[in-house]
Scaffold this active site. Structure first.
Site, short mmCIF file in Angstrom:
data_model
loop_
_atom_site.label_atom_id
_atom_site.label_comp_id
_atom_site.label_asym_id
_atom_site.label_seq_id
_atom_site.Cartn_x
_atom_site.Cartn_y
_atom_site.Cartn_z
N TYR A 104 -19.55 15.69 44.10
CA TYR A 104 -18.61 16.45 44.83
C TYR A 104 -19.18 17.95 45.08
CZ TYR A 104 -14.09 18.93 46.28
OH TYR A 104 -13.07 19.87 46.72
N VAL A 146 -1.70 20.52 38.53
CA VAL A 146 -0.47 20.83 38.89
C VAL A 146 0.66 19.53 39.28
CG1 VAL A 146 0.98 22.24 40.85
CG2 VAL A 146 -1.07 23.12 39.89
N ASN A 178 -8.31 26.30 43.75
CA ASN A 178 -7.15 25.25 43.62
C ASN A 178 -5.91 25.78 44.21
OD1 ASN A 178 -9.37 25.37 41.02
ND2 ASN A 178 -7.81 23.67 40.45
N PHE A 183 1.49 17.79 35.66
CA PHE A 183 2.41 18.57 34.91
C PHE A 183 3.69 18.55 35.39
CE2 PHE A 183 -0.89 21.91 32.64
CZ PHE A 183 -1.44 20.78 32.06
N GLU A 198 -22.37 19.18 44.48
CA GLU A 198 -23.59 19.04 45.43
C GLU A 198 -23.39 18.59 46.72
OE1 GLU A 198 -25.86 20.57 44.44
OE2 GLU A 198 -26.42 20.40 42.31
N ARG A 252 -4.44 15.71 39.69
CA ARG A 252 -4.63 17.24 39.59
C ARG A 252 -3.81 17.92 38.57
NH1 ARG A 252 -6.59 18.93 45.69
NH2 ARG A 252 -5.18 17.42 46.42
N LYS A 256 -20.64 19.23 48.61
CA LYS A 256 -20.07 20.48 49.43
C LYS A 256 -21.27 21.40 49.53
CE LYS A 256 -15.68 19.33 49.68
NZ LYS A 256 -14.86 19.49 51.10
P1 NAD Z 1 -6.25 15.24 50.13
O1 NAD Z 1 -7.03 14.20 49.25
O2 NAD Z 1 -4.90 15.28 49.93
O3 NAD Z 1 -6.66 15.12 51.55
C1 NAD Z 1 -8.22 14.79 52.06
C2 NAD Z 1 -7.95 13.93 53.04
O4 NAD Z 1 -9.23 13.10 53.79
C3 NAD Z 1 -7.09 12.49 52.76
O5 NAD Z 1 -6.24 12.24 53.68
C4 NAD Z 1 -8.23 11.45 52.85
O6 NAD Z 1 -7.62 10.15 53.10
C5 NAD Z 1 -9.17 12.02 53.86
N1 NAD Z 1 -10.45 11.42 53.73
C6 NAD Z 1 -11.32 11.33 52.77
N2 NAD Z 1 -12.38 10.74 52.81
C7 NAD Z 1 -12.48 10.62 54.29
C8 NAD Z 1 -13.31 9.99 55.18
N3 NAD Z 1 -14.65 9.52 54.93
N4 NAD Z 1 -13.02 9.98 56.62
C9 NAD Z 1 -11.88 10.50 57.02
N5 NAD Z 1 -11.07 10.77 56.20
C10 NAD Z 1 -11.26 10.95 54.93
O7 NAD Z 1 -7.15 16.63 49.51
P2 NAD Z 1 -6.84 18.39 50.15
O8 NAD Z 1 -6.11 18.98 48.88
O9 NAD Z 1 -5.62 18.26 51.19
O10 NAD Z 1 -8.13 18.69 50.34
C11 NAD Z 1 -8.40 18.93 51.61
C12 NAD Z 1 -9.98 19.63 51.54
O11 NAD Z 1 -9.82 20.88 51.12
C13 NAD Z 1 -10.92 18.76 51.13
O12 NAD Z 1 -12.27 18.59 51.81
C14 NAD Z 1 -11.23 19.44 49.72
O13 NAD Z 1 -12.37 19.12 49.33
C15 NAD Z 1 -10.65 20.76 50.19
N6 NAD Z 1 -10.50 21.77 48.98
C16 NAD Z 1 -9.11 21.33 48.68
C17 NAD Z 1 -8.95 22.07 47.30
C18 NAD Z 1 -7.68 22.02 46.75
O14 NAD Z 1 -7.23 22.68 45.80
N7 NAD Z 1 -6.44 21.31 47.54
C19 NAD Z 1 -9.78 23.11 46.77
C20 NAD Z 1 -11.06 23.12 47.29
C21 NAD Z 1 -11.31 22.36 48.67
N1 UDP Z 2 -6.32 19.41 33.39
C1 UDP Z 2 -5.29 19.19 32.30
N2 UDP Z 2 -4.49 18.42 32.34
C2 UDP Z 2 -4.42 17.31 33.16
C3 UDP Z 2 -5.31 17.33 34.43
C4 UDP Z 2 -5.97 18.67 34.45
O1 UDP Z 2 -5.35 20.13 31.19
O2 UDP Z 2 -3.45 16.52 33.08
C5 UDP Z 2 -7.13 20.47 33.37
C6 UDP Z 2 -8.43 19.84 33.70
O3 UDP Z 2 -9.35 19.71 32.59
C7 UDP Z 2 -9.06 21.49 34.32
C8 UDP Z 2 -7.80 21.97 35.04
O4 UDP Z 2 -6.73 21.27 34.52
O5 UDP Z 2 -9.70 22.15 33.25
C9 UDP Z 2 -7.70 21.77 36.47
O6 UDP Z 2 -7.99 20.15 36.93
P1 UDP Z 2 -7.99 19.86 38.17
O7 UDP Z 2 -8.08 18.55 38.08
O8 UDP Z 2 -6.59 20.13 38.78
O9 UDP Z 2 -8.96 20.54 39.08
P2 UDP Z 2 -10.39 21.34 38.98
O10 UDP Z 2 -10.14 22.80 39.10
O11 UDP Z 2 -10.93 20.83 37.57
O12 UDP Z 2 -11.14 20.77 39.99
#
Ligand code: NAD
Ligand code: UDP
Length: 323
Positions: free
Chosen positions: A145, A188, A174, A191, A147, A186, A149
């Site tokens: 993930y 949130v 996050n 929990f 690398e 994840r 990204k």
């Molecule tokens: P999510 O898993 O709910 O959404 C990702 C979506 O992409 C899903 O609907 C999945 O089915 C689709 N998908 C995955 N691989 C695919 C592919 N090869 N072709 C077509 N569709 C595909 O996750 P999210 O939290 O909504 O994240 C959305 C974007 O934001 C992602 O790129 C993620 O890396 C980035 N992001 C999210 C967070 C966060 O905290 N939510 C943090 C950092 C980056």
């Molecule tokens: N984590 C935790 N309990 C869980 C899930 C995650 O303590 O049930 C911790 C995890 O080890 C990390 C932080 O919560 O330190 C955030 O994890 P998450 O998977 O939400 O995303 P990250 O920020 O690590 O990509």
């Protein structure tokens, strides 16, 4: 003027909210998704709208859509999801982004890419500014993930330099809120699900590692502003809420807000390469987008817990066994 806008990953947690905002604004929206980590229920309410269209497609295969703007969100985002099939994760970040950028170049579309705070790895600088180049283990379990990204960011800037492709890169920290998958593993979602089902709340490690949690409405607002920013605002720009909490504090807050009687337990060791601290420096977002988060963690958790209470968690299919 109405724009044709493609949202890849549009059925996911963040993508579905973005689609909703764009449909409400009257844009012509195409949601493209392979439903790897999401379900149709996230966008079911949009399906009958005249300005919304759904395409089931995997971005690792080329496609051609005549659009003005592309929000590229397609990628599994939860650690349990992206580690389940790490080679596929890398393909989505690299081959997928090459396909999206190739299409953008051909049709002249502007591309906003959802990058991540994971490009900083386990950071040695705190809080993290965009100028920090990160501390990523290239061969660890999170590397597919992180690398992937990082390579995607490289591709965006190379298309920009070589072909003048208009790009926007946001590094998302996050983010949480309604429509997170209850079984994405994840912190949130875990929990809250555990609190509502009366199960133990599982802290990994000693719970002193920190994260900064942004409510999804704040995040989506920043993405929309970034897309509409002048072309010289390419980013990367950090988007997140600077409020920093230990994972133990988060667990206590979830118990408090939900009124749960669950116990907080130390369930397993800290996963390999789990970042010990994370907090965005959002100076750039404030200056360039006139944006900062409005929703504090307690308020956002209250809304999220309300949503988790309103759905039947048993009706969700777990995308992977990792939750
Ligand atoms: P999510 O898993 O709910 O959404 C990702 C979506 O992409 C899903 O609907 C999945 O089915 C689709 N998908 C995955 N691989 C695919 C592919 N090869 N072709 C077509 N569709 C595909 O996750 P999210 O939290 O909504 O994240 C959305 C974007 O934001 C992602 O790129 C993620 O890396 C980035 N992001 C999210 C967070 C966060 O905290 N939510 C943090 C950092 C980056
Ligand atoms: N984590 C935790 N309990 C869980 C899930 C995650 O303590 O049930 C911790 C995890 O080890 C990390 C932080 O919560 O330190 C955030 O994890 P998450 O998977 O939400 O995303 P990250 O920020 O690590 O990509």
């Amino acid at each position: 003027m109405i724009k044709r806008i493609l949202v890849t990953g549009g059925a996911g947690f963040l993508g579905s909210h973005l689609c909703e905002r764009l449909v409400e604004a009257g844009q012509d929206v195409i949601c493209l998704d392979n439903f790897y980590t999401s379900q149709k229920r996230n966008i079911a309410h949009l399906l009958g709208k005249p300005n919304f269209e759904l395409v089931r497609h995997d971005i690792t295969h080329p496609t051609w859509l005549e659009v003005d703007e592309i929000f590229n969100l397609a990628c599994p985002a939860a650690p349990g999801h992206y580690q389940y099939n790490p080679i596929k994760t890398m393909k989505t970040s690299v081959l997928g982004v090459i396909n999206v950028l190739g299409m953008a170049k051909r049709v002249g579309a502007k591309v906003l890419h959802a990058s991540t705070s994971e490009v900083y790895g386990d950071p040695t600088i705190h809080p993290q500014p965009e100028s920090y180049r990160g501390n990523v283990n290239p061969i660890g379990p999170r590397a597919c993930y992180d690398e992937g990204k990082r390579a995607a960011e490289t591709l965006l800037f190379d298309y920009h330099r070589m072909h003048n492709t208009r790009i926007r890169v946001v590094r998302i920290f996050n983010t949480y809120g309604p429509r997170m998958h209850p079984y994405d593993g994840r912190v949130v979602s875990n929990f809250i699900r555990q609190a509502l089902q009366g199960e133990d709340i599982t802290i990994y490690g000693d719970g002193s590692q920190t994260r900064s949690f942004c409510y999804r409405d704040d995040l989506v607002e920043a993405m929309l502003r970034m897309m509409d920013a002048p072309d010289d605002v390419t980013g990367p720009i950090n988007i997140g809420n600077p409020g920093e909490f230990t994972i133990r504090e988060l667990a206590e807050l979830v118990v408090d807000v939900s009124g749960s009687s669950s116990q907080i337990v130390q369930d397993r060791p800290l996963p390999e390469d789990d970042p010990l601290q994370r907090q965005p420096d959002i100076t750039l977002a404030k200056a360039k987008l006139e944006w900062e988060p409005q929703i504090a963690l307690r308020e956002g958790l209250t809304r999220t817990i309300e949503w988790f209470r309103s759905v039947d968690m048993d009706s969700f299919r777990a995308p992977t066994p990792n939750y």
